[in-house]
Design a protein around this motif. Sequence first.
Motif, PDB file in Angstrom:
ATOM      1  N   LYS A 116       0.836  -1.196   0.000  1.00  0.00           N
ATOM      2  CA  LYS A 116       0.000   0.000   0.000  1.00  0.00           C
ATOM      3  C   LYS A 116       0.876   1.253   0.000  1.00  0.00           C
ATOM      4  CE  LYS A 116      -3.423   1.674   3.220  1.00  0.00           C
ATOM      5  NZ  LYS A 116      -2.766   1.867   4.513  1.00  0.00           N
ATOM      6  N   GLY A 117       2.033   1.127   0.627  1.00  0.00           N
ATOM      7  CA  GLY A 117       2.964   2.254   0.688  1.00  0.00           C
ATOM      8  C   GLY A 117       3.400   2.749  -0.681  1.00  0.00           C
ATOM      9  N   GLN A 118       3.402   1.854  -1.663  1.00  0.00           N
ATOM     10  CA  GLN A 118       3.784   2.264  -3.017  1.00  0.00           C
ATOM     11  C   GLN A 118       2.736   3.205  -3.616  1.00  0.00           C
ATOM     12  OE1 GLN A 118       6.775   1.262  -4.844  1.00  0.00           O
ATOM     13  NE2 GLN A 118       7.254   1.052  -2.672  1.00  0.00           N
ATOM     14  N   GLU A 120       0.815   5.094  -1.794  1.00  0.00           N
ATOM     15  CA  GLU A 120       0.886   6.338  -1.033  1.00  0.00           C
ATOM     16  C   GLU A 120       2.070   7.182  -1.480  1.00  0.00           C
ATOM     17  OE1 GLU A 120       0.720   5.281   3.104  1.00  0.00           O
ATOM     18  OE2 GLU A 120      -1.440   4.873   2.978  1.00  0.00           O
ATOM     19  N   ALA A 121       3.213   6.531  -1.691  1.00  0.00           N
ATOM     20  CA  ALA A 121       4.393   7.275  -2.141  1.00  0.00           C
ATOM     21  C   ALA A 121       4.122   7.903  -3.510  1.00  0.00           C
ATOM     22  CB  ALA A 121       5.602   6.348  -2.212  1.00  0.00           C
ATOM     23  N   SER A 122       3.406   7.177  -4.362  1.00  0.00           N
ATOM     24  CA  SER A 122       3.108   7.711  -5.695  1.00  0.00           C
ATOM     25  C   SER A 122       2.221   8.941  -5.590  1.00  0.00           C
ATOM     26  CB  SER A 122       2.405   6.661  -6.558  1.00  0.00           C
ATOM     27  OG  SER A 122       3.190   5.499  -6.626  1.00  0.00           O
ATOM     28  N   ALA A 124       2.130  10.898  -2.998  1.00  0.00           N
ATOM     29  CA  ALA A 124       2.918  11.956  -2.361  1.00  0.00           C
ATOM     30  C   ALA A 124       3.833  12.652  -3.362  1.00  0.00           C
ATOM     31  CB  ALA A 124       3.733  11.394  -1.199  1.00  0.00           C
ATOM     32  N   HIS A 135       4.042   3.040 -14.006  1.00  0.00           N
ATOM     33  CA  HIS A 135       5.456   3.174 -13.631  1.00  0.00           C
ATOM     34  C   HIS A 135       5.793   2.573 -12.281  1.00  0.00           C
ATOM     35  CE1 HIS A 135       6.414   5.787 -17.028  1.00  0.00           C
ATOM     36  NE2 HIS A 135       5.204   6.302 -16.853  1.00  0.00           N
ATOM     37  N   VAL A 136       4.799   2.366 -11.440  1.00  0.00           N
ATOM     38  CA  VAL A 136       5.100   1.893 -10.078  1.00  0.00           C
ATOM     39  C   VAL A 136       4.492   0.513  -9.806  1.00  0.00           C
ATOM     40  CG1 VAL A 136       4.889   2.399  -7.618  1.00  0.00           C
ATOM     41  CG2 VAL A 136       5.279   4.262  -9.243  1.00  0.00           C
ATOM     42  N   PRO A 139       5.077  -2.640 -12.953  1.00  0.00           N
ATOM     43  CA  PRO A 139       6.451  -3.164 -13.041  1.00  0.00           C
ATOM     44  C   PRO A 139       6.839  -4.026 -11.844  1.00  0.00           C
ATOM     45  CG  PRO A 139       6.424  -0.826 -13.556  1.00  0.00           C
ATOM     46  CD  PRO A 139       5.047  -1.173 -13.046  1.00  0.00           C
ATOM     47  N   GLN A 140       6.186  -3.812 -10.704  1.00  0.00           N
ATOM     48  CA  GLN A 140       6.473  -4.652  -9.535  1.00  0.00           C
ATOM     49  C   GLN A 140       5.546  -5.863  -9.483  1.00  0.00           C
ATOM     50  OE1 GLN A 140       7.263  -2.500  -5.737  1.00  0.00           O
ATOM     51  NE2 GLN A 140       6.695  -0.710  -6.927  1.00  0.00           N
ATOM     52  N   ASP A 218      13.295  -7.763  -1.521  1.00  0.00           N
ATOM     53  CA  ASP A 218      12.897  -6.733  -0.557  1.00  0.00           C
ATOM     54  C   ASP A 218      11.961  -5.716  -1.203  1.00  0.00           C
ATOM     55  OD1 ASP A 218      12.718  -4.965   1.450  1.00  0.00           O
ATOM     56  OD2 ASP A 218      14.844  -4.450   1.520  1.00  0.00           O
ATOM     57  N   GLN A 219      10.758  -5.599  -0.623  1.00  0.00           N
ATOM     58  CA  GLN A 219       9.773  -4.700  -1.239  1.00  0.00           C
ATOM     59  C   GLN A 219      10.000  -3.239  -0.904  1.00  0.00           C
ATOM     60  OE1 GLN A 219       6.865  -5.145  -3.301  1.00  0.00           O
ATOM     61  NE2 GLN A 219       8.027  -6.932  -3.846  1.00  0.00           N
ATOM     62  N   ARG A 220      10.787  -3.007   0.124  1.00  0.00           N
ATOM     63  CA  ARG A 220      10.954  -1.613   0.503  1.00  0.00           C
ATOM     64  C   ARG A 220      11.936  -0.972  -0.435  1.00  0.00           C
ATOM     65  NH1 ARG A 220      11.507  -2.098   6.997  1.00  0.00           N
ATOM     66  NH2 ARG A 220       9.396  -2.797   7.409  1.00  0.00           N
TER      67      ARG A 220
END
Lengths: 220, 261
Positions: A116-118, A120-122, A124, A135-136, A139-140, A218-220
Amino acid sequence: MEWDWDFVWEILPTLAKGVIITIQATLLGSVLAMVLGLFTALARRSPSKWISAPMFVFNDFIRGTPLLVQLYFLFFILPDLGILLSPLAAGVIGLGIHYSAYISEVYGAGIDNVSKGQWEASKAVNLTVPQTWRHVILPQAIPPMIPALANYFVAMFKETPLLAAITVIELMNAARSVANESYRYLEPMTLVGVFFLLVSIPCVLMLRHLEKRFAPNDQR
Amino acid sequence: MGTPIIQIENVSKSFGSLSVLNGLSFDVASGEKLALIGPSGSGKTTILRLLMTLETINDGVIYIDGEPLWHMEKAGMLVPADETHLHKMRAKIGMVFQLFNLFPHKTVLENVTLAPTLTGKLSKPDANNLALELLDMVGLADKAEQKPAQLSGGQKQRVAIARALALKPKIMLFDEVTSALDPELVEEVLNVMHRLAAETDMTMLLVTHEMSFARDFADRVLFFDGGRIVEQGKPEEIFSNPQQERTQSFLKKIVAGGRQI
């Protein structure tokens, strides 16, 4: 019973035609399953219950009934409703729908696996939703899906002999018909087995390679 | 001082039946460095998440630069904002997360350049130059071509700061940015933030449990409990001479828990 090479050479052209149909059915079925699966995976994520709920029911229904029964419906019962499909078309549609239910789960799991953080970062960094997907998220999400998808394609390939039940002259049906005519089962069935092995083994080896290559990191 | 850059007016937010913020109001002046402290669940992180539009607002209005964040003015009325308005407003705000949330499939450099190039703000070469400049500022120019997985937690967080800065936000939100770090890595991140506070006139809001840092860093400290501001003031007032009993007992517990003030 002795192995008869002359008989092998005699039936090979008939079996080769069956091989082509088997491969066609697998490829077309895979494409259909991937497209339908994507459609149902996206529909299941719809905020509207009216769209998502029927898709959940559809997937459970498809996964809870045998492929053979689904093929019979498509080929023997749909004509009663005025929908006439050629044997191969019914077979491809049957395989496609059946496997789309599994592949839809693969897509869903792949997308859910991106944290979920991905998202949120997008947000932000002010990416739009389509930019975030492209793009986010995708691809993952896609690389870990590849081994699971490949696994289902191999499984589908090995289930194509079921199409014989709805008169598709794929490899199994071709082999059965030459066997019925000659009363010799040894050579045709052995050739069928060998063909499936020759295709499956490289696929399984490739799968193992893919699994290693796309092992989650590592997902982070 | 002019108009406050952030005006929070009567804001409420609940998650299901759990009310987190209940009619909260406060202003932040442009360039102010604000520390939000308080026990877990006191609503301080929720404020940052509302400002970054990661959570939707239930009631009240937030103004950024005098313009409503979650609303648009239509025929003299405030109506809920559409995605276009939110997109425009987000450009003013950047955020750094507790768990970094770097893009793991991109290099460090691409993490920083992705947004400026996609939002059409900068050409690729300009974005690269800016990114290298920012990475240099956070001391990681030599890691530009590495993937986040190869970095330590402190390095990841510094990249995340550079990524947020690349969009030149007026307001930066820091949400417990050192809580997930090993103790020996906290310092390097705090140093970067100190430099940022000293060298820029950005407005910065900081949710933290690092009381000593809050004390050095902030112009003003807000102590939250139960979704309300219990006490606020200059750091020396809050930390040395808290007036409210709840503030006193919170700070005491934090000291007893081994954290220094």
